[in-house]
Design a protein around this motif. Structure first.
Motif, PDB file in Angstrom:
ATOM      1  N   ASP A   1       0.851  -1.190   0.000  1.00 21.43           N
ATOM      2  CA  ASP A   1       0.000   0.000   0.000  1.00 21.43           C
ATOM      3  C   ASP A   1       0.896   1.252   0.000  1.00 21.43           C
ATOM      4  O   ASP A   1       2.104   1.171   0.242  1.00 21.43           O
ATOM      5  CB  ASP A   1      -0.894  -0.050   1.261  1.00 21.43           C
ATOM      6  N   ALA A   2       0.267   2.395  -0.244  1.00 22.03           N
ATOM      7  CA  ALA A   2       0.896   3.711  -0.054  1.00 22.03           C
ATOM      8  C   ALA A   2       2.312   3.787  -0.659  1.00 22.03           C
ATOM      9  O   ALA A   2       2.486   3.483  -1.834  1.00 22.03           O
ATOM     10  CB  ALA A   2       0.890   4.056   1.441  1.00 22.03           C
TER      11      ALA A   2
ATOM     12  N   ASN B   1      -4.918   3.602  -4.210  1.00 25.24           N
ATOM     13  CA  ASN B   1      -5.998   4.584  -4.364  1.00 25.24           C
ATOM     14  C   ASN B   1      -5.936   5.105  -5.806  1.00 25.24           C
ATOM     15  O   ASN B   1      -5.127   4.626  -6.615  1.00 25.24           O
ATOM     16  CB  ASN B   1      -5.897   5.696  -3.302  1.00 25.24           C
TER      17      ASN B   1
ATOM     18  N   GLU C   1      -2.454   6.316  -6.935  1.00 25.31           N
ATOM     19  CA  GLU C   1      -1.488   5.201  -6.947  1.00 25.31           C
ATOM     20  C   GLU C   1      -1.779   4.237  -8.095  1.00 25.31           C
ATOM     21  O   GLU C   1      -0.851   3.690  -8.708  1.00 25.31           O
ATOM     22  CB  GLU C   1      -1.542   4.472  -5.592  1.00 25.31           C
TER      23      GLU C   1
ATOM     24  N   LYS D   1      -9.107   1.120  -5.130  1.00 25.21           N
ATOM     25  CA  LYS D   1     -10.057   1.723  -4.182  1.00 25.21           C
ATOM     26  C   LYS D   1     -10.731   2.940  -4.813  1.00 25.21           C
ATOM     27  O   LYS D   1     -10.147   3.607  -5.648  1.00 25.21           O
ATOM     28  CB  LYS D   1      -9.309   2.150  -2.913  1.00 25.21           C
TER      29      LYS D   1
ATOM     30  N   ASP E   1      -5.443   2.865   5.240  1.00 27.82           N
ATOM     31  CA  ASP E   1      -4.516   2.170   6.140  1.00 27.82           C
ATOM     32  C   ASP E   1      -5.250   1.095   6.938  1.00 27.82           C
ATOM     33  O   ASP E   1      -4.736  -0.006   7.154  1.00 27.82           O
ATOM     34  CB  ASP E   1      -3.848   3.176   7.089  1.00 27.82           C
TER      35      ASP E   1
HETATM   36 MG   LIG Z   1      -3.242   5.244   1.256  1.00 25.28          MG
END
Ligand SMILES: [Mg+2]
Ligand SMILES: NC(=O)C1=CN([C@@H]2O[C@H](COP(=O)(O)OP(=O)(O)OC[C@H]3O[C@@H](n4cnc5c(N)ncnc54)[C@H](OP(=O)(O)O)[C@@H]3O)[C@@H](O)[C@H]2O)[C@@H](O)CC1
Ligand SMILES: Nc1ncnc2c1ncn2[C@@H]1O[C@H](COP(=O)(O)OP(=O)(O)OP(=O)(O)O)[C@@H](O)[C@H]1O
Length: 329
Positions: A163-164, A188, A191, A228, A257
């Motif tokens: 993630d992230a 997201n 991303e 997402k 998160d």
């Molecule tokens: Mg994030």
């Protein structure tokens, strides 16, 4: 007239399912019930025969000077969904801050040490899954260490949720997870575009999110991609699941998160349960559907109480009730 609790629970479940399908008519309520049933199939029962650790020992790789909330949210959500132990591997400076949020987290201040890969590798035999990226930051030295941690996790066949800033690293070096079917990416909107630009030759058609998710997953060798957004679109390059369960209109930071922490636990539950419990769907796909629906349900419940002032911290006490409502009725 007395009403049986089972009947009330079934009605509550139907209401949740109706909300789930209010935006997307392509599936029937029956399909959604079926997918929820697959999630229920992977949940390990709570029994007196289990010992500490069997329901999940999860590691979060992230947490630096700027970001301490993100790894906390991922680690606490892993515990609250049912993991027994949650470890955070972060930088030296971030560790006391993260520890101070909760006595329940085990915090290792190793990520910026010269020996970081070895320090994390020592713990890998005891971990069931890793969540890589929440609050990691983008410093080259940290990303280099994470590269080594990812290689070591793959060598041990440990499932990884990325993630992230972990996705930032993958966009620079897609080969790190190419073809690793125990990897789940949770981008997201931004991303997702960044990853697509990095690995696809033709631009994505933003009006076709299902097609875009399929293409990205295929290009990465069938890793599971959780795109997402207003609807969450999940694909393993072969199948696509959509999660439309009503969440909330609050877009406060940290909800992704929480999702990554849920998924760290659920992906290892699903892989442990095996494909016979997920009836033809890949286990990570079913786990991702479970994590997305739980995040949205927590957001919905928190928003009902706090409206505009809802923040991600308000979602944490909703995890237990939301889980029961979705998966234990
Ligand atoms: Mg994030
Ligand atoms: N409490 C904490 O510690 C938290 C820490 N966090 C940590 O922060 C780190 C960076 O992560 P990140 O998600 O902020 O990424 P990043 O690439 O800087 O993008 C940000 C910019 O992208 C845009 N944008 C975003 N969504 C969009 C959309 N749907 N549609 C369109 N645009 C959209 C928007 O840009 P703008 O509106 O300014 O153009 C936004 O400002 C990472 O480590 C993460 O874990 C977070 O987890 C939160 C809680
Ligand atoms: N427009 C939307 N409507 C409803 N739910 C949404 C919407 N956008 C995102 N979500 C939900 O919010 C959750 C987090 O997604 P989001 O896109 O905010 O992740 P993120 O940007 O990575 O979050 P974070 O701030 O934790 O980094 C997911 O469960 C997703 O389904």
């Amino acid at each position: 007239m007395a009403v049986a609790p089972g009947w009330l629970a079934a009605q509550a479940c139907r209401r949740v399912l109706k909300r789930a399908f209010s935006l997307h008519k392509a599936h029937s309520i029956k399909d959604m019930e079926y997918t929820f049933q697959l999630v229920k199939n992977i949940i390990p029962p709570l029994t007196t025969k289990k010992y500490k650790g069997q329901a999940g020992r999860i590691g979060i790789v992230g947490g630096c000077q700027e970001y301490t909330g993100a790894p906390y949210f991922a680690a606490i959500s892993a515990l609250k969904v049912g993991a027994d132990l949650s470890h955070v591997f972060c930088t030296r400076e971030a560790a006391p801050v993260i520890k101070s949020y909760s006595p329940e987290l085990i915090v290792h201040p190793v990520l910026d040490s010269p020996d970081a890969v070895h320090e994390v590798e020592k713990w890998l035999p005891r971990l069931h899954a890793l969540v890589v990226g929440p609050g990691l930051g983008r410093e080259d030295a940290l990303l280099k260490n994470v590269e080594g941690i990812l290689e070591a996790s793959k060598a041990r066949a440990i499932p990884v949720v990325i993630d992230a800033d972990g996705l930032w690293l993958i966009a620079q070096q897609p080969t790190l997870i190419q073809g690793y079917r125990k990897a789940v990416l949770t981008p997201n909107h931004v991303e997702f575009l960044r990853l697509s630009e990095a690995v696809l030759t033709d631009p994505v058609d933003s009006s076709d999110r299902r097609g875009a998710g399929l293409r990205l997953s295929q290009a990465l060798g069938n890793v599971t991609v959780v795109q997402k957004g207003e609807q969450d679109v999940i694909s393993d390059g072969e199948q696509v699941l959509e999660c439309n369960l009503q969440g909330s209109n609050r877009r406060c930071g940290g909800q992704g998160d929480l999702l990554s922490g849920f998924l760290g636990v659920m992906v290892q539950w699903a892989l442990h349960a095996g494909p016979e419990k997920t009836n033809g769907f890949s286990p990570p796909l079913v786990a991702a559907f479970g994590a997305c629906s739980l995040t949205r349900q927590c957001s919905h419940q928190a928003f009902q109480k706090y409206g505009r002032s809802t923040t991600t911290s308000d979602m944490i006490p909703e995890i237990g009730p939301a889980f029961s409502r979705l998966f234990e009725t």
